[in-house]
Design a protein around this motif. Sequence first.
Motif, mmCIF file in Angstrom:
data_model
loop_
_atom_site.group_PDB
_atom_site.id
_atom_site.type_symbol
_atom_site.label_atom_id
_atom_site.label_comp_id
_atom_site.label_asym_id
_atom_site.label_seq_id
_atom_site.Cartn_x
_atom_site.Cartn_y
_atom_site.Cartn_z
ATOM 1 N N ALA A 21 -21.077 -14.328 -28.924
ATOM 2 C CA ALA A 21 -20.366 -15.282 -29.942
ATOM 3 C C ALA A 21 -19.498 -16.111 -28.856
ATOM 4 N N MET A 22 -19.093 -15.971 -27.516
ATOM 5 C CA MET A 22 -18.538 -16.739 -26.652
ATOM 6 C C MET A 22 -19.477 -17.783 -26.090
ATOM 7 N N HIS A 23 -20.823 -17.451 -25.740
ATOM 8 C CA HIS A 23 -21.939 -18.463 -25.307
ATOM 9 C C HIS A 23 -22.122 -19.212 -26.364
ATOM 10 N N SER A 24 -22.199 -18.848 -27.653
ATOM 11 C CA SER A 24 -22.329 -19.620 -28.840
ATOM 12 C C SER A 24 -21.436 -20.809 -28.949
ATOM 13 N N ILE A 25 -20.131 -20.324 -29.017
ATOM 14 C CA ILE A 25 -19.061 -21.391 -29.070
ATOM 15 C C ILE A 25 -19.070 -22.252 -27.964
ATOM 16 N N ALA A 26 -19.241 -21.835 -26.948
ATOM 17 C CA ALA A 26 -19.272 -22.691 -25.552
ATOM 18 C C ALA A 26 -20.474 -23.736 -25.691
ATOM 19 N N ASN A 27 -21.584 -23.395 -26.261
ATOM 20 C CA ASN A 27 -22.676 -24.205 -26.218
ATOM 21 C C ASN A 27 -22.785 -25.012 -27.515
ATOM 22 N N ASP A 28 -21.940 -24.860 -28.385
ATOM 23 C CA ASP A 28 -22.157 -25.134 -30.055
ATOM 24 C C ASP A 28 -23.207 -25.049 -30.533
ATOM 25 N N GLU A 29 -23.785 -23.687 -30.313
ATOM 26 C CA GLU A 29 -25.000 -23.237 -30.985
ATOM 27 C C GLU A 29 -24.881 -22.157 -31.791
ATOM 28 N N SER A 30 -25.782 -21.653 -32.668
ATOM 29 C CA SER A 30 -25.705 -20.386 -33.432
ATOM 30 C C SER A 30 -25.964 -19.336 -32.550
#
Length: 92
Positions: free
Chosen positions: A34-43
Motif C-alpha cells: 500500500a505504501m508503494h502504491s501511494i508513493a507511485n500513484d498506482e494500484s
Amino acid sequence: MANVSEPDSRATDYETIERRYTLAVNLECWELLAMHSIANDESIPRIRLRMLKAFAGLPTSDNYGGGTSPSPSTRSPSTRRRVAREANPRRS
C-alpha cells in the motif's frame, strides 16, 4: 574437480540476492504494498505485478527496484489536477 578459486558461474551476486529479498519482504506485507502504491500513484495489483516481475527477473516497464514517485509531468492530467487542488485548496 573444480578449482576452489574459480567463481561459480551459477552463483548469484550479492546485489541480486539483496534486491530479491527486499522485493519478497515487500510482497508479503500488504502495508508495504500500500505504501508503494501511494508513493507511485498506482494500484496495489499493478505494484504487486511489477514487483513479481522484478523478483522473477523478467523485464518491467521501469525496472522496478523500489522506485520513486513519477514526476508530475509523467502523471495523467486528472492526477495533476488533483495534486494541484490539494496543494492550493480554495477557501470558502
